[in-house]
Motif scaffolding. Structure first.
Motif, PDB file in Angstrom:
ATOM      1  N   VAL A  87       0.857  -1.187   0.000  1.00 44.90           N
ATOM      2  CA  VAL A  87       0.000   0.000   0.000  1.00 44.90           C
ATOM      3  C   VAL A  87       0.892   1.235   0.000  1.00 44.90           C
ATOM      4  O   VAL A  87       1.787   1.379   0.844  1.00 44.90           O
ATOM      5  N   LEU A  88       0.678   2.113  -0.973  1.00 41.11           N
ATOM      6  CA  LEU A  88       1.445   3.344  -1.089  1.00 41.11           C
ATOM      7  C   LEU A  88       0.705   4.453  -0.358  1.00 41.11           C
ATOM      8  O   LEU A  88      -0.342   4.924  -0.808  1.00 41.11           O
ATOM      9  N   VAL A  89       1.237   4.841   0.788  1.00 43.77           N
ATOM     10  CA  VAL A  89       0.620   5.890   1.598  1.00 43.77           C
ATOM     11  C   VAL A  89       1.278   7.219   1.248  1.00 43.77           C
ATOM     12  O   VAL A  89       2.486   7.394   1.453  1.00 43.77           O
ATOM     13  N   SER A  90       0.511   8.109   0.702  1.00 45.89           N
ATOM     14  CA  SER A  90       1.015   9.438   0.346  1.00 45.89           C
ATOM     15  C   SER A  90      -0.064  10.454   0.699  1.00 45.89           C
ATOM     16  O   SER A  90      -0.932  10.771  -0.110  1.00 45.89           O
ATOM     17  N   ILE A  91      -0.002  10.945   1.927  1.00 46.79           N
ATOM     18  CA  ILE A  91      -1.004  11.883   2.434  1.00 46.79           C
ATOM     19  C   ILE A  91      -0.393  13.280   2.457  1.00 46.79           C
ATOM     20  O   ILE A  91       0.649  13.496   3.081  1.00 46.79           O
ATOM     21  N   ALA A  92      -1.002  14.200   1.768  1.00 44.38           N
ATOM     22  CA  ALA A  92      -0.566  15.600   1.768  1.00 44.38           C
ATOM     23  C   ALA A  92      -1.810  16.463   1.885  1.00 44.38           C
ATOM     24  O   ALA A  92      -2.329  16.979   0.886  1.00 44.38           O
ATOM     25  N   ASP A  93      -2.315  16.582   3.095  1.00 41.68           N
ATOM     26  CA  ASP A  93      -3.548  17.329   3.342  1.00 41.68           C
ATOM     27  C   ASP A  93      -3.227  18.725   3.849  1.00 41.68           C
ATOM     28  O   ASP A  93      -2.310  18.914   4.662  1.00 41.68           O
ATOM     29  N   GLU A  94      -3.977  19.675   3.382  1.00 42.62           N
ATOM     30  CA  GLU A  94      -3.836  21.055   3.843  1.00 42.62           C
ATOM     31  C   GLU A  94      -5.210  21.691   3.881  1.00 42.62           C
ATOM     32  O   GLU A  94      -5.970  21.606   2.904  1.00 42.62           O
ATOM     33  N   ARG A 160       5.565   3.369   2.313  1.00 43.22           N
ATOM     34  CA  ARG A 160       5.134   2.149   1.630  1.00 43.22           C
ATOM     35  C   ARG A 160       4.985   1.062   2.692  1.00 43.22           C
ATOM     36  O   ARG A 160       5.926   0.779   3.437  1.00 43.22           O
ATOM     37  N   VAL A 161       3.802   0.451   2.750  1.00 45.18           N
ATOM     38  CA  VAL A 161       3.513  -0.549   3.778  1.00 45.18           C
ATOM     39  C   VAL A 161       3.007  -1.816   3.100  1.00 45.18           C
ATOM     40  O   VAL A 161       2.081  -1.767   2.277  1.00 45.18           O
ATOM     41  N   ALA A 162       3.601  -2.941   3.456  1.00 48.12           N
ATOM     42  CA  ALA A 162       3.135  -4.235   2.961  1.00 48.12           C
ATOM     43  C   ALA A 162       2.019  -4.742   3.866  1.00 48.12           C
ATOM     44  O   ALA A 162       2.210  -4.885   5.075  1.00 48.12           O
ATOM     45  N   ALA A 163       0.853  -4.984   3.289  1.00 44.44           N
ATOM     46  CA  ALA A 163      -0.313  -5.435   4.042  1.00 44.44           C
ATOM     47  C   ALA A 163      -0.698  -6.841   3.613  1.00 44.44           C
ATOM     48  O   ALA A 163      -0.422  -7.262   2.485  1.00 44.44           O
ATOM     49  N   VAL A 176      -7.648  -5.837   3.799  1.00 44.42           N
ATOM     50  CA  VAL A 176      -6.206  -5.897   4.049  1.00 44.42           C
ATOM     51  C   VAL A 176      -5.907  -5.283   5.408  1.00 44.42           C
ATOM     52  O   VAL A 176      -6.632  -4.403   5.897  1.00 44.42           O
ATOM     53  N   ASP A 177      -4.838  -5.766   6.001  1.00 42.08           N
ATOM     54  CA  ASP A 177      -4.398  -5.277   7.301  1.00 42.08           C
ATOM     55  C   ASP A 177      -2.875  -5.298   7.313  1.00 42.08           C
ATOM     56  O   ASP A 177      -2.263  -6.325   6.987  1.00 42.08           O
ATOM     57  N   GLY A 178      -2.260  -4.174   7.665  1.00 41.80           N
ATOM     58  CA  GLY A 178      -0.808  -4.094   7.649  1.00 41.80           C
ATOM     59  C   GLY A 178      -0.279  -3.282   8.814  1.00 41.80           C
ATOM     60  O   GLY A 178      -0.971  -2.410   9.349  1.00 41.80           O
ATOM     61  N   ARG A 179       0.954  -3.588   9.190  1.00 39.64           N
ATOM     62  CA  ARG A 179       1.606  -2.872  10.291  1.00 39.64           C
ATOM     63  C   ARG A 179       3.097  -2.806  10.020  1.00 39.64           C
ATOM     64  O   ARG A 179       3.697  -3.785   9.576  1.00 39.64           O
ATOM     65  N   ASP A 205       2.551  -4.093 -10.492  1.00 35.22           N
ATOM     66  CA  ASP A 205       3.652  -4.363  -9.571  1.00 35.22           C
ATOM     67  C   ASP A 205       3.158  -4.696  -8.167  1.00 35.22           C
ATOM     68  O   ASP A 205       3.912  -4.596  -7.203  1.00 35.22           O
ATOM     69  N   ASN A 206       1.879  -5.059  -8.052  1.00 33.54           N
ATOM     70  CA  ASN A 206       1.270  -5.485  -6.787  1.00 33.54           C
ATOM     71  C   ASN A 206       1.268  -4.361  -5.744  1.00 33.54           C
ATOM     72  O   ASN A 206       1.505  -4.578  -4.562  1.00 33.54           O
ATOM     73  N   THR A 207       0.976  -3.155  -6.183  1.00 32.03           N
ATOM     74  CA  THR A 207       0.845  -2.009  -5.283  1.00 32.03           C
ATOM     75  C   THR A 207      -0.531  -1.386  -5.467  1.00 32.03           C
ATOM     76  O   THR A 207      -1.146  -1.498  -6.531  1.00 32.03           O
ATOM     77  N   VAL A 208      -0.994  -0.722  -4.429  1.00 33.40           N
ATOM     78  CA  VAL A 208      -2.273  -0.023  -4.481  1.00 33.40           C
ATOM     79  C   VAL A 208      -2.144   1.271  -3.690  1.00 33.40           C
ATOM     80  O   VAL A 208      -1.483   1.309  -2.645  1.00 33.40           O
ATOM     81  N   ARG A 209      -2.720   2.324  -4.196  1.00 30.28           N
ATOM     82  CA  ARG A 209      -2.665   3.629  -3.527  1.00 30.28           C
ATOM     83  C   ARG A 209      -3.615   3.647  -2.341  1.00 30.28           C
ATOM     84  O   ARG A 209      -4.666   3.002  -2.358  1.00 30.28           O
ATOM     85  N   HIS A 210      -3.227   4.419  -1.314  1.00 30.39           N
ATOM     86  CA  HIS A 210      -4.032   4.430  -0.096  1.00 30.39           C
ATOM     87  C   HIS A 210      -5.406   5.043  -0.330  1.00 30.39           C
ATOM     88  O   HIS A 210      -6.360   4.722   0.383  1.00 30.39           O
ATOM     89  N   ASP A 211      -5.537   5.942  -1.321  1.00 32.53           N
ATOM     90  CA  ASP A 211      -6.839   6.543  -1.571  1.00 32.53           C
ATOM     91  C   ASP A 211      -7.792   5.601  -2.296  1.00 32.53           C
ATOM     92  O   ASP A 211      -8.928   5.978  -2.597  1.00 32.53           O
ATOM     93  N   ARG A 212      -7.330   4.381  -2.597  1.00 28.50           N
ATOM     94  CA  ARG A 212      -8.206   3.358  -3.162  1.00 28.50           C
ATOM     95  C   ARG A 212      -8.781   2.454  -2.078  1.00 28.50           C
ATOM     96  O   ARG A 212      -9.570   1.557  -2.396  1.00 28.50           O
ATOM     97  N   LEU A 213      -8.395   2.665  -0.834  1.00 28.29           N
ATOM     98  CA  LEU A 213      -8.893   1.853   0.266  1.00 28.29           C
ATOM     99  C   LEU A 213     -10.233   2.402   0.754  1.00 28.29           C
ATOM    100  O   LEU A 213     -10.342   3.584   1.121  1.00 28.29           O
TER     101      LEU A 213
END
Length: 245
Positions: A87-94, A160-163, A176-179, A205-213
């Motif tokens: 899971v690709l975590v890319s949070i940029a909130d403002e 980047r977190v493997a779940a 999915v659950d990851g830590r 490449d077996n990745t998913v963006r966090h905003d797809r969760l």
């Protein structure tokens, strides 16, 4: 023991517990959690989501194509319980919010009874001081309210977190659950995430963006020497909770 005495001793007991825990960690970094099955963690339970109607599966005779496949070759993307997806975590909130309010109100009331069936001549016997019948009641009011508020928030988290896929839902979606834990010196950083993803959203490449969760739960925090200094003491937390001012 009287209730008020027990209440006074409660902060001391909490402080003693925290002190004992801190003393037990002297000279040792924060311990990392063991690798465990997420479905066996206390409080875990299967996810229940609204499901579409069932569809009848059909077979295609004399065909190499298998229903549900994306390619003739083996698909390396996560598709079953126990598979791993990154899971690709890319949070940029403002966010910025400003609000100003100003309210002013004034009022004046005056009432008099110069003539009242001739009784105005008897006012002197009823009231201790001389009064003016034309100005029996006078009232004035004046109020003003001014408010100003401002909120400004800026957050950036990129990881980047493997779940692990812990459950397959009837419509094909996956839970999915990851830590992930990272320890630097005496500070431990902990990142956890959970959610529901669609197989179609998993890249090649077996990745998913966090905003797809869907129903995403992402937490990022830490514990250790730096976090202990930034956390208020138990006594201060108790006072902040019970003091009314």
């Amino acid at each position: 023991m009287r209730p008020h005495v027990a209440l006074l001793l409660l902060p001391l007991a909490l402080s003693a517990c925290g002190t004992a825990e801190a003393l037990s960690r002297i000279g040792r970094p924060p311990p990392m959690a063991p690798i465990t099955d997420p479905t066996r963690v206390a409080g875990w339970r299967p996810v229940s989501m609204p499901m579409p109607g069932t569809q009848d599966a059909y077979a295609s005779p004399n065909s190499l194509w298998r229903q549900g496949s994306r390619t003739f070759l083996r698909d390396q993307r996560a598709a079953a319980v126990g598979d791993i997806v990154t899971v690709l975590v890319s949070i940029a909130d403002e966010a910025q919010l400003a609000n100003n309010s100003d309210r002013t109100r004034s009022g004046s009331e005056s009432m008099g009874i110069p003539q009242l069936l001739g009784l105005q001549t008897s006012y002197a016997r009823v009231f201790p001081v001389p009064i003016d019948p034309s100005r029996l009641v006078e009232a004035t009011s004046d109020s003003s309210t001014t408010g100003q508020g401002r909120i400004r928030r800026n957050e950036t988290v990129t990881m980047r977190v493997a779940a692990t896929v812990t459950q397959l839902l009837p419509n094909g979606n996956m839970v999915v659950d990851g830590r992930q834990q990272v320890r630097v010196n005496s500070e431990l950083r902990d990142l956890t995430l959970a959610g529901v993803i669609r197989p179609q959203d998993i890249a090649s490449d077996n990745t998913v963006r966090h905003d797809r969760l869907a129903e995403a739960r992402i937490t990022y925090g830490g514990r250790g020497t730096v976090s202990d200094v930034q956390t208020p003491r138990y006594g201060q937390q108790v006072l902040d909770a019970i003091l009314p001012f």
